[in-house]
Motif scaffolding. Structure first.
Motif, PDB file in Angstrom:
ATOM      1  N   ALA A  98       1.343  -2.463  -6.679  1.00  0.00           N
ATOM      2  CA  ALA A  98       0.973  -1.844  -5.406  1.00  0.00           C
ATOM      3  C   ALA A  98      -0.318  -1.042  -5.554  1.00  0.00           C
ATOM      4  O   ALA A  98      -0.671  -0.586  -6.647  1.00  0.00           O
ATOM      5  N   GLU A  99      -1.003  -0.856  -4.424  1.00  0.00           N
ATOM      6  CA  GLU A  99      -2.183   0.010  -4.389  1.00  0.00           C
ATOM      7  C   GLU A  99      -1.722   1.422  -4.051  1.00  0.00           C
ATOM      8  O   GLU A  99      -1.096   1.649  -3.013  1.00  0.00           O
ATOM      9  N   LEU A 100      -2.016   2.377  -4.909  1.00  0.00           N
ATOM     10  CA  LEU A 100      -1.649   3.771  -4.690  1.00  0.00           C
ATOM     11  C   LEU A 100      -2.890   4.560  -4.303  1.00  0.00           C
ATOM     12  O   LEU A 100      -3.882   4.566  -5.031  1.00  0.00           O
ATOM     13  N   VAL A 101      -2.825   5.230  -3.158  1.00  0.00           N
ATOM     14  CA  VAL A 101      -3.947   6.026  -2.664  1.00  0.00           C
ATOM     15  C   VAL A 101      -3.455   7.442  -2.412  1.00  0.00           C
ATOM     16  O   VAL A 101      -2.567   7.662  -1.584  1.00  0.00           O
ATOM     17  N   ILE A 102      -4.018   8.411  -3.124  1.00  0.00           N
ATOM     18  CA  ILE A 102      -3.724   9.827  -2.889  1.00  0.00           C
ATOM     19  C   ILE A 102      -4.932  10.425  -2.174  1.00  0.00           C
ATOM     20  O   ILE A 102      -6.031  10.451  -2.731  1.00  0.00           O
ATOM     21  N   VAL A 103      -4.728  10.859  -0.954  1.00  0.00           N
ATOM     22  CA  VAL A 103      -5.828  11.338  -0.113  1.00  0.00           C
ATOM     23  C   VAL A 103      -6.060  12.824  -0.368  1.00  0.00           C
ATOM     24  O   VAL A 103      -5.148  13.634  -0.191  1.00  0.00           O
ATOM     25  N   PRO A 104      -7.266  13.204  -0.790  1.00  0.00           N
ATOM     26  CA  PRO A 104      -7.548  14.619  -1.060  1.00  0.00           C
ATOM     27  C   PRO A 104      -7.493  15.462   0.215  1.00  0.00           C
ATOM     28  O   PRO A 104      -7.816  14.991   1.308  1.00  0.00           O
ATOM     29  N   ASP A 105      -7.071  16.695   0.054  1.00  0.00           N
ATOM     30  CA  ASP A 105      -7.113  17.667   1.149  1.00  0.00           C
ATOM     31  C   ASP A 105      -6.324  17.171   2.357  1.00  0.00           C
ATOM     32  O   ASP A 105      -6.766  17.302   3.497  1.00  0.00           O
ATOM     33  N   LEU A 117       0.864  -1.183   0.000  1.00  0.00           N
ATOM     34  CA  LEU A 117       0.000   0.000   0.000  1.00  0.00           C
ATOM     35  C   LEU A 117       0.897   1.228   0.000  1.00  0.00           C
ATOM     36  O   LEU A 117       1.828   1.333   0.802  1.00  0.00           O
ATOM     37  N   ILE A 118       0.621   2.159  -0.907  1.00  0.00           N
ATOM     38  CA  ILE A 118       1.350   3.429  -0.974  1.00  0.00           C
ATOM     39  C   ILE A 118       0.309   4.528  -0.820  1.00  0.00           C
ATOM     40  O   ILE A 118      -0.632   4.625  -1.616  1.00  0.00           O
ATOM     41  N   LEU A 119       0.457   5.353   0.194  1.00  0.00           N
ATOM     42  CA  LEU A 119      -0.564   6.352   0.507  1.00  0.00           C
ATOM     43  C   LEU A 119       0.093   7.699   0.781  1.00  0.00           C
ATOM     44  O   LEU A 119       1.136   7.761   1.451  1.00  0.00           O
ATOM     45  N   ALA A 120      -0.510   8.765   0.292  1.00  0.00           N
ATOM     46  CA  ALA A 120       0.044  10.106   0.506  1.00  0.00           C
ATOM     47  C   ALA A 120      -1.061  11.150   0.431  1.00  0.00           C
ATOM     48  O   ALA A 120      -2.115  10.918  -0.164  1.00  0.00           O
ATOM     49  N   GLY A 121      -0.808  12.303   1.030  1.00  0.00           N
ATOM     50  CA  GLY A 121      -1.720  13.426   0.936  1.00  0.00           C
ATOM     51  C   GLY A 121      -1.444  14.253  -0.304  1.00  0.00           C
ATOM     52  O   GLY A 121      -0.288  14.443  -0.683  1.00  0.00           O
ATOM     53  N   ASP A 122      -2.489  14.733  -0.931  1.00  0.00           N
ATOM     54  CA  ASP A 122      -2.284  15.484  -2.177  1.00  0.00           C
ATOM     55  C   ASP A 122      -1.713  16.876  -1.931  1.00  0.00           C
ATOM     56  O   ASP A 122      -1.264  17.540  -2.871  1.00  0.00           O
ATOM     57  N   LYS A 123      -1.673  17.341  -0.672  1.00  0.00           N
ATOM     58  CA  LYS A 123      -1.132  18.661  -0.358  1.00  0.00           C
ATOM     59  C   LYS A 123       0.104  18.566   0.538  1.00  0.00           C
ATOM     60  O   LYS A 123       0.438  19.506   1.255  1.00  0.00           O
ATOM     61  N   ASP A 124       0.770  17.440   0.468  1.00  0.00           N
ATOM     62  CA  ASP A 124       1.977  17.233   1.271  1.00  0.00           C
ATOM     63  C   ASP A 124       3.108  18.091   0.715  1.00  0.00           C
ATOM     64  O   ASP A 124       3.525  17.917  -0.428  1.00  0.00           O
ATOM     65  N   LEU A 125       3.628  19.011   1.527  1.00  0.00           N
ATOM     66  CA  LEU A 125       4.721  19.882   1.119  1.00  0.00           C
ATOM     67  C   LEU A 125       6.085  19.311   1.484  1.00  0.00           C
ATOM     68  O   LEU A 125       7.110  19.828   1.044  1.00  0.00           O
ATOM     69  N   VAL A 126       6.120  18.269   2.291  1.00  0.00           N
ATOM     70  CA  VAL A 126       7.381  17.712   2.776  1.00  0.00           C
ATOM     71  C   VAL A 126       7.842  16.550   1.905  1.00  0.00           C
ATOM     72  O   VAL A 126       8.989  16.519   1.444  1.00  0.00           O
ATOM     73  N   THR A 127       6.973  15.589   1.687  1.00  0.00           N
ATOM     74  CA  THR A 127       7.232  14.499   0.728  1.00  0.00           C
ATOM     75  C   THR A 127       6.043  14.478  -0.231  1.00  0.00           C
ATOM     76  O   THR A 127       5.064  13.765   0.001  1.00  0.00           O
TER      77      THR A 127
END
Length: 403
Positions: free
Chosen positions: A364-371, A339-349
């Motif tokens: 892999a499952e890629l999930v980009i979390v809005p807001d 599982l690969i997950l991240a925030g769409d407004k991440d300024l650090v990574t």
């Protein structure tokens, strides 16, 4: 108590930025961030006095349950002798939780073995936290998984309750490779047998990549699944952190030196951090969260986590990220659920770094979390926990009905 004006806030930002002026353009860029953070708290300062804000912080600290979960303590010893603190939430054979948890005996599911294995060792989910954080940053996920699966939460060296890195005390620079060896020491102590699921946020995900780089056979033989949250496999030196383009290159050049200088004046800098708590709160919020309606108690919890990391540790770890490149280790995770997950407004990574990892691991499952920002597991805990639960259900670690 006199009220504080918006002009006072901007003045505070100016004072905070003044210490950076010798850095030229970099100082100006950092000053822009400071001014932006000041603007973010200006409205509050127009109507709320400093004393009231301090009382509000203390009230949030006293009433918030975040970071209060504790497990069975243990210590692993790294290859340089550093003691690494970890906690285990065990599952008793009758399905209840050990004294690390709260569930009464018989209230939870019985221990499940991965893929029907006859190995008596249970599956263990091992959580690795990020830079300037600690094991408590997984509060929501830890609470949700209690009684369902055995978990290990540990503090990386020089963070949380772990010992200050002994090699670093002797002048050896810390690197991501060292963190990978630290994780191996924790696994040897806390989960020496049985399948494991590795979950890492930011620096924690990089730690997992370093583990795979050094011990690919461990990944092949024991790792049942992996979750990368808001992390990167390399090229972090290209991240602009939301800074103006004109100043970002200068910041990259001078920031390690500036942090090192600040780290040599720990006591003075820590006093300054306390004196400008509101300004730092604005900075932390900007780089931790992507939405505007973050629970104040959660935002304050993030502040506490980050504030607890001494400035010399902040300075000590920072150079390791520009040198980090573990893209070559990613194929070691091929063939297992990821599982690969991240925030769409991440300024650090930024989420683009998660997309790069997904390109290397196409199954892999890629999930980009809005807001969502960098601390996505605190900002959107239900989304992150649900995705982790899906991963655990997929490999048979927890029953589908438990989700």
């Amino acid at each position: 108590m006199s009220e504080t004006s918006a002009e006072d806030v901007v003045a505070t930002a100016a004072v905070a930025a003044a210490g950076w002026r010798r850095a030229g353009i970099a100082g100006a860029a950092i000053g822009v961030i400071a001014a932006g953070a000041a603007a973010g708290v200006a409205v509050e300062r127009l109507t709320v006095g400093r004393g009231m804000r301090k009382k509000a912080r203390l009230a949030l600290d006293a009433s918030g349950p975040y970071g209060s979960l504790r497990g069975l303590p243990g210590r692993a010893v790294a290859d340089d002798g550093t003691e690494l603190y970890y906690e285990v939430d065990e599952i008793e054979p009758d399905g209840g939780t050990s004294r690390a948890g709260k569930a009464p005996a018989g209230s939870g599911p019985r221990r499940r073995r991965l893929f029907g294995s006859k190995d008596p060792a249970p599956l263990t989910v091992v959580f690795s936290h990020g830079y300037c954080l600690g094991q408590d940053s997984w509060h929501f996920q830890r609470a949700a998984l209690r009684g369902l699966v055995r978990t290990v939460h540990w503090d990386q060296r020089s963070h949380g309750r772990s010992e200050r890195g002994r090699a670093q005390a002797e002048g050896v620079p810390v690197g991501i490779d060292q963190l990978g060896r630290d994780l191996k020491a924790v696994l040897d102590a806390a989960a020496p047998e049985g399948p494991v699921v590795l979950v890492g946020h930011s620096m924690g995900g990089m730690t997992m990549m370093a583990l795979a780089d050094r011990y690919p056979e461990l990944i092949r033989d024991r790792v049942a699944a992996v979750a990368f949250v808001g992390t990167s496999s390399g090229r972090l030196g290209e991240v602009n952190f939301g800074l103006p383009v004109a100043g970002v290159n200068a910041v990259r050049r001078v920031l390690p030196g500036v942090l090192k200088a600040l780290g040599s004046q720990t006591e003075l800098v820590e006093r300054g951090r306390r004196a400008t708590a509101d300004l730092f709160a604005g900075l932390i919020k900007r780089y931790s969260f992507g939405s505007r309606d973050v629970d104040p108690a959660v935002a304050r919890f993030a502040e506490r986590l980050i504030e607890s990391t001494p400035i010399d540790v902040v300075a000590e770890f920072y150079p390791a990220f520009t040198e980090h490149d573990k893209s070559g280790a990613l194929p070691a995770f091929g063939g297992i659920p990821v599982l690969i997950l991240a925030g769409d407004k991440d300024l650090v990574t930024p989420s683009s770094h998660s997309e790069v990892i997904a390109d290397e691991l196409p199954d892999a499952e890629l999930v980009i979390v809005p807001d969502a920002g960098h601390l996505v597991m605190l900002e959107h805990p239900v989304t992150v926990t649900d995705r982790l639960a899906d991963l655990l259900v997929r490999i048979g670690a927890v029953p589908a009905e438990a989700r």
